[in-house]
Design an enzyme around this catalytic site. Structure first.
Site, PDB file in Angstrom:
ATOM      1  N   SER A 157      81.904  56.362  71.343  1.00 34.21           N
ATOM      2  CA  SER A 157      81.937  57.805  71.521  1.00 34.21           C
ATOM      3  C   SER A 157      83.384  58.298  71.419  1.00 34.21           C
ATOM      4  O   SER A 157      84.068  58.028  70.430  1.00 34.21           O
ATOM      5  CB  SER A 157      81.293  58.174  72.863  1.00 34.21           C
ATOM      6  OG  SER A 157      81.087  59.557  72.979  1.00 34.21           O
ATOM      7  N   ARG A 227      77.217  68.409  83.773  1.00 29.33           N
ATOM      8  CA  ARG A 227      76.737  67.029  83.640  1.00 29.33           C
ATOM      9  C   ARG A 227      75.273  66.993  83.220  1.00 29.33           C
ATOM     10  O   ARG A 227      74.873  66.143  82.409  1.00 29.33           O
ATOM     11  CB  ARG A 227      76.916  66.278  84.954  1.00 29.33           C
ATOM     12  CG  ARG A 227      76.535  64.802  84.889  1.00 29.33           C
ATOM     13  CD  ARG A 227      77.345  64.086  83.837  1.00 29.33           C
ATOM     14  NE  ARG A 227      77.135  62.641  83.866  1.00 29.33           N
ATOM     15  CZ  ARG A 227      77.692  61.796  83.025  1.00 29.33           C
ATOM     16  NH1 ARG A 227      78.510  62.239  82.085  1.00 29.33           N
ATOM     17  NH2 ARG A 227      77.466  60.498  83.117  1.00 29.33           N
ATOM     18  N   ASP A 322      70.519  58.570  68.141  1.00 24.18           N
ATOM     19  CA  ASP A 322      71.699  59.267  68.660  1.00 24.18           C
ATOM     20  C   ASP A 322      71.883  60.547  67.862  1.00 24.18           C
ATOM     21  O   ASP A 322      72.369  60.524  66.734  1.00 24.18           O
ATOM     22  CB  ASP A 322      72.927  58.359  68.550  1.00 24.18           C
ATOM     23  CG  ASP A 322      74.200  58.999  69.103  1.00 24.18           C
ATOM     24  OD1 ASP A 322      74.152  60.171  69.524  1.00 24.18           O
ATOM     25  OD2 ASP A 322      75.233  58.305  69.105  1.00 24.18           O
ATOM     26  N   HIS A 355      72.378  58.444  72.435  1.00 28.19           N
ATOM     27  CA  HIS A 355      73.816  58.176  72.424  1.00 28.19           C
ATOM     28  C   HIS A 355      74.203  57.110  73.451  1.00 28.19           C
ATOM     29  O   HIS A 355      75.106  56.310  73.210  1.00 28.19           O
ATOM     30  CB  HIS A 355      74.582  59.477  72.702  1.00 28.19           C
ATOM     31  CG  HIS A 355      76.061  59.344  72.586  1.00 28.19           C
ATOM     32  ND1 HIS A 355      76.682  58.910  71.434  1.00 28.19           N
ATOM     33  CD2 HIS A 355      77.057  59.566  73.489  1.00 28.19           C
ATOM     34  CE1 HIS A 355      77.998  58.897  71.616  1.00 28.19           C
ATOM     35  NE2 HIS A 355      78.253  59.275  72.864  1.00 28.19           N
ATOM     36  N   ASP A 356      73.543  57.092  74.578  1.00 25.71           N
ATOM     37  CA  ASP A 356      73.860  56.125  75.635  1.00 25.71           C
ATOM     38  C   ASP A 356      73.589  54.682  75.223  1.00 25.71           C
ATOM     39  O   ASP A 356      73.958  53.753  75.950  1.00 25.71           O
ATOM     40  CB  ASP A 356      73.060  56.441  76.906  1.00 25.71           C
ATOM     41  CG  ASP A 356      73.792  57.427  77.811  1.00 25.71           C
ATOM     42  OD1 ASP A 356      74.941  57.786  77.483  1.00 25.71           O
ATOM     43  OD2 ASP A 356      73.218  57.841  78.827  1.00 25.71           O
TER      44      ASP A 356
END
Length: 386
Positions: A157, A227, A322, A355-356
């Site tokens: 990232s 968040r 992602d 994405h994680d």
């Protein structure tokens, strides 16, 4: 080693705080007169100092990459699945360095630090830092550690952007560059997500123009919202469906505005937890660094030209679900590297985690990642090219 700590862990680790007295000029035109970097290291630096690997962290990351800070720790470092003895980044072979970037809130100089020119906390007066500034500070860190050339610079990232910048700013100082789940620059949509997050924080009545610590408070609601928004973008629709579906917390609708669905409860928990551990001014800085990253800015928008001076080999990895940093963005970098005549390997990993995924020990991902790091390690052996 205590039996509660896994055998393939680096074990109990102690962070180190390094001071740098030489002023650091920043891309903004401002100068940090002095600064500190919080780091952790794992493994042993070999005799010719050729086995060092730098880990660059993402937006909310820090220096605690692997291992535990005490026997009571329940949770290891943020990339413990990949860093340790016998793991993908094998600490039996590599000397691994993790750090908290400038502007961070985990020990390195940032908004919560004392400004030597005023004797007070920087707060919102801490300068905006860029990926280029981070890499320059990391180069000084390498100098301090006696590392002339990294075996590899690795990041996912925002960390991948730093790895890419290393290959442009200091081409002779790394042999391999691993860019995972990243992009050559943010899309307008990604910049928009970051701006909504910043607005959530800055419009919180407890923000006080970034001077909330002077008022003994924190913009908790804004941080929670930022968040929650970010977390949605880090997950894929598939992973959220698999994890939560449309499950109700109590089995029935409440017909009010409390959290009816499990996913709502989960996001509130994530936001609450984050707001208690992360600094709001740091969040603003980190998202700005993401927005500003564009390695083509000195090359008339030409990514091929920006990468033409690189001397290292590359591995790029992307993940099919992602959508925040899509595979198409990684392929832009791959295509530019090929056009620039560079050595590059690329893998698009089929994974539902979004994405994680770059933080998770997904078998195919670990196979590709590990295979490449074995190649890096082989160069350190007698007859290798390190």
């Amino acid at each position: 080693m205590p039996s509660s700590i896994p055998h393939d862990s680096v074990g109990i680790v102690t962070p180190q705080l390094l001071e740098f007295k030489e002023p650091l000029p920043l891309r903004s035109g401002r100068v940090l007169p002095e600064y500190q970097l919080m780091i952790e290291t794992y493994g042993t630096l070999n005799a010719d100092r050729s086995n060092a690997v730098l880990i660059c962290h993402a937006l909310s990351g820090h220096h605690h990459v692997a291992g535990y800070h005490s026997e009571e720790d329940k949770k290891p470092g943020w990339w413990d699945s990949a860093v340790g003895p016998g793991k993908v980044i094998d600490t039996n072979k590599f000397f691994v360095v993790g750090l908290n970037n400038l502007g961070g809130c985990h020990g390195s100089t940032g908004p919560q630090s004392i400004n030597p020119e005023t004797g007070k906390e920087y707060g919102p007066d801490f300068p905006v830092v860029t990926v280029r500034d981070w890499v320059n500070s990391q180069a000084r860190l390498a100098d301090r550690l006696g590392i002339q050339q990294w075996a590899a610079v690795v990041g996912g990232s925002l960390g991948g952007m730093q790895a890419l910048r290393w290959s442009i700013s200091y081409p002779e100082r790394l042999r391999h560059c691993l860019v995972i789940a990243s992009a050559p620059k943010l899309t307008a949509q990604n910049i928009a997500f970051n701006e909504v997050a910043r607005q959530a924080i800055s419009k919180d009545p407890e923000f006080f123009g970034g001077r909330y610590r002077e008022h003994n408070t924190v913009p908790k609601r804004g941080l929670m919202l930022a968040r929650m928004l970010g977390h949605i973008t880090y997950l894929s629709d598939d992973s959220m469906r698999e994890k939560f579906g449309r499950e109700l917390r109590s089995g029935k609708l409440s017909f009010d505005f409390e959290a009816d669905f499990q996913v709502e409860s989960y996001l509130r928990y994530q936001g609450e937890s984050f707001s208690e551990s992360f600094d709001a001014n740091t969040y603003l800085l980190m998202t700005k660094a993401l927005d500003y990253f564009d390695p083509t800015v000195d090359f008339d928008g030409d990514l091929v030209a920006a990468l033409s001076g690189a001397q290292c080999s590359y591995l790029l990895v992307s993940f099919t679900t992602d959508w925040r940093f899509s595979s198409a963005r990684s392929r832009e970098i791959v295509d530019a590297l090929i056009a620039a005549g560079k050595r590059v390997a690329y893998a698009e990993v089929d994974a539902p985690q979004g994405h994680d995924a770059f933080l998770m020990p997904i078998p195919r991902y670990m196979e590709v990642f590990g295979g490449y790091m074995n190649r890096v390690a082989s160069e350190l052996e007698p007859g290798g090219n390190a």
